[in-house]
Every structure is written in structure tokens, then in C-alpha cells.
Design an enzyme around this catalytic site. Structure first.
Site, PDB file in Angstrom:
ATOM      1  N   GLU A 253      89.870  43.796  47.902  1.00  0.00           N
ATOM      2  CA  GLU A 253      89.072  42.621  48.255  1.00  0.00           C
ATOM      3  C   GLU A 253      89.069  41.664  47.061  1.00  0.00           C
ATOM      4  OE1 GLU A 253      87.262  41.317  50.989  1.00  0.00           O
ATOM      5  OE2 GLU A 253      87.079  39.735  49.473  1.00  0.00           O
TER       6      GLU A 253
ATOM      7  N   ASP B  55      93.523  40.237  44.512  1.00  0.00           N
ATOM      8  CA  ASP B  55      94.232  39.570  45.601  1.00  0.00           C
ATOM      9  C   ASP B  55      95.153  40.599  46.272  1.00  0.00           C
ATOM     10  OD1 ASP B  55      95.821  38.009  47.220  1.00  0.00           O
ATOM     11  OD2 ASP B  55      96.905  37.040  45.572  1.00  0.00           O
ATOM     12  N   GLY B  56      95.010  40.768  47.571  1.00  0.00           N
ATOM     13  CA  GLY B  56      95.772  41.772  48.307  1.00  0.00           C
ATOM     14  C   GLY B  56      97.282  41.573  48.213  1.00  0.00           C
TER      15      GLY B  56
ATOM     16  N   ASP C 241      92.885  42.230  56.978  1.00  0.00           N
ATOM     17  CA  ASP C 241      91.856  41.405  57.613  1.00  0.00           C
ATOM     18  C   ASP C 241      91.644  40.196  56.701  1.00  0.00           C
ATOM     19  OD1 ASP C 241      89.808  40.403  59.108  1.00  0.00           O
ATOM     20  OD2 ASP C 241      88.314  41.845  58.420  1.00  0.00           O
TER      21      ASP C 241
ATOM     22  N   ASP D 109      91.960  32.638  57.299  1.00  0.00           N
ATOM     23  CA  ASP D 109      92.827  31.865  58.190  1.00  0.00           C
ATOM     24  C   ASP D 109      94.198  31.548  57.586  1.00  0.00           C
ATOM     25  OD1 ASP D 109      90.889  31.883  60.075  1.00  0.00           O
ATOM     26  OD2 ASP D 109      90.048  29.929  59.550  1.00  0.00           O
TER      27      ASP D 109
END
Lengths: 190, 190
Positions: free
Chosen positions: B9, B40-41, B63, B66
Site C-alpha cells: 500500500e 508503490d505496488g 485494487d 482509477d
């Protein structure tokens, strides 16, 4: 094979506006099998019963207005009894529930319960239509014969023919539309 | 059996607010199998590849925010390649598509195509969530092994256990969510 289709509409302007703005759908008014009756649908079915025209229809589709106001008769046990009486022994009735599981599930459960007082089979299916509030609308499907599984199509056509006949419908979506989230299933069929 | 779950996350306040307002879900942070990484994923997966930690994860669930703005990296073929590299040979990746069939099907079809350049299996499923615009959100499901049918649950539990574990999910809705209206299926899988 459809032998005859009777459309009962209370307001002629709905028909005229359909012809004007939805000609690709309204062309079916010209089909010789189609009979149009300008009348209140509730009264029409009541008259059927008194004229001893019961057990006449194989399928009855009710696409009424909302449950509050002039169309409220269509959301009562009395109406489901009229549908029951007008259907053939293997007949099926579907009606727009004007609700969906997210907006007012208690009302939807209440409506299904009213239908199930009359019909041995009364199941809720879910259809996605973005113009409805919350993007969905429930359709109640009832059968007079307890052995009828309304979630399985009775008539199937080849996939290519299905693609020509329908934009939304296919036999997989027919069955899938009866599958509800667990929390909704528990409330509706409790 | 889940051996380890890593949550990546970028924003710690998301975690803190989850603990405050969604305690029934956030309690899983206390599970000893859960590892939380504040990063940061996209960078996390990139680092995995450089650290030769490839083919490590059985399932990756994205998940993200946008597709326009800071999260746009998650909607590129590059990201799907990172997912592919990080998954075990039978691994599955799901990602929120931030679109649905009614609002922007071209974008959804484009995203699926990007994923299918990398994954042999890339399918669109549909989930009803009233808080999303149009009441629905698409979830893209990808598998590295072409024999994996993502529309069929690999693990099944008894119906009663399913009812305790999940509010929305059940094995029927898993399969039903992959069924699309004909017009949408034609555009997405063309």
C-alpha cells in the site's frame, strides 16, 4: 412457436411514441400474430377470468410502472392470482420488480413472498440496465408447475442464431441472472 | 492454504483509516501471516523481478485507483508483464478494471487486450457494487497456465461454510460473474 401475442397497453401514446422513436422494435406491431388491446392490464386479466378465458396464455410478461402510484395493483397477491388463473398449467409469468437487491431488498423480498403465496415457483433474477437507479433491475419469474426450473431456458437455439436474435440475452446469461450474492439470497428466500 | 499474504500500500493513511472505520475487515492486519509493505505496488513488483524473486506469488490482487492519474501504470501491458513474472506457473492475477461494460467498453476491451498480450488467459468478470458509477465494476482475471479456467473456483467449501466466510461471494456467483451480455462479449473478445 409463438401462435399469438397480445399486447395490453393502457396508454396509446406509449405505442405511438414507440413507433416514432423505436421503429426497429415497434415494427413488430405489424406482425399478423400481434393483437393490441388498449386497456388497463389488471382489468384485462380480470375480464379474462370472468369470460372463462382462464388457462389461456403460455407466457405473461408484465412490464408495468413503479409500485407506488397508478400501477400499484400489479404488485399485489391479487394480481399474481390473476396471472396464475390466466396461464396454462405449464405457463410462466415474469414481471419487472421495480426494485433491486441493493436499493430496497425488503420490498423485493415482500413481493416475491406475495407471488409465492400463489405460485409454487417464484424466483428473482437480476438484470443490468444502467438507466435504472443503481444500474440494475430485478425480474420476478413465476411458474405454475412446480417442476419448471425457470433458471434454465426451455428453448435453446444455436449460438450463432442467438447472436442474431438478441443483443443482450444468451442462454448463459439466462441462468447467470438468477444467481444472487449470498446476503441477498438469504433475505429473499428466507 | 494461504501461507503468506503481502499487502503493498502506497499510503499509510488508507491502512490507518481502515483500522478506524472498518475494524471487522482491518482485524486481518493482526494475522501473523500478513506482511505489510508501504510502497508503490508497481515499484514493488519491479524490485521483485530485479531481486530474482520471480514466480513467487500464487495470487496477485490489484485494487488500484482509477486508470487516469497516479495509478495509470497499473493499466499498462508493462504492469501485466510484471504480474506475469511475479506469479508461479499456475498463478492467477485479478485487477479492478475501473470500468464496466456500460460506461466505457472500448477502454475495457483495450485493457483486456493489453493483458492478453502477456497472459494466455485474460477474462472479464462483472461485479455489482452500487457505489460505483452505473452500479457495476469489471474485474480482469488472468492466468499464466492456459489450462486454468478462471471462471470455475479451484477451491470449494461447503455451502454452509461459504455462508459464514463470505457475504457476497459464493461458488455460483463466481462462475456467473464471467457471463456477459452478447453485445459486450462480442466487443471484449473480438
Amino acid at each position: 412457436m409463438v401462435e399469438e401475442a397480445t399486447l395490453v397497453e393502457i396508454d396509446n401514446s406509449v405505442i405511438e411514441l414507440s413507433k416514432k422513436y423505436l421503429p426497429h422494435m415497434a415494427c413488430s406491431y405489424d406482425n399478423p400474430k400481434v393483437k393490441v388491446v388498449l386497456q388497463d392490464g389488471f382489468k384485462f386479466l380480470k375480464d379474462c377470468a370472468s369470460k372463462e378465458e382462464s388457462q389461456k396464455y403460455g407466457v405473461i410478461i408484465t412490464d408495468s410502472s413503479d409500485p407506488e402510484g397508478p400501477a400499484e395493483n400489479f404488485f399485489t397477491e391479487n394480481y399474481y392470482q390473476l396471472l396464475y388463473d390466466a396461464l396454462t398449467p405449464d405457463g410462466v409469468a415474469t414481471s419487472m420488480a421495480s426494485e433491486n437487491i441493493w436499493l430496497n431488498i425488503k420490498k423485493l423480498a415482500h413481493l416475491r413472498k406475495a407471488a409465492s403465496q400463489v405460485f409454487p415457483v417464484a424466483r428473482v433474477s437480476n438484470c443490468t440496465i444502467p438507466t435504472y437507479t443503481s444500474g440494475q433491475i430485478a425480474i420476478l419469474c413465476c411458474a405454475k408447475n412446480s417442476h419448471v426450473d425457470v433458471s434454465t431456458p426451455i428453448r435453446t437455439v444455436t449460438e450463432s442464431k442467438e447472436g442474431i436474435l438478441f443483443k443482450y440475452y444468451n442462454h448463459q446469461i439466462h441462468s447467470a441472472s438468477f444467481v444472487l450474492p449470498t446476503w441477498a439470497k438469504n433475505i429473499i428466500y428466507q
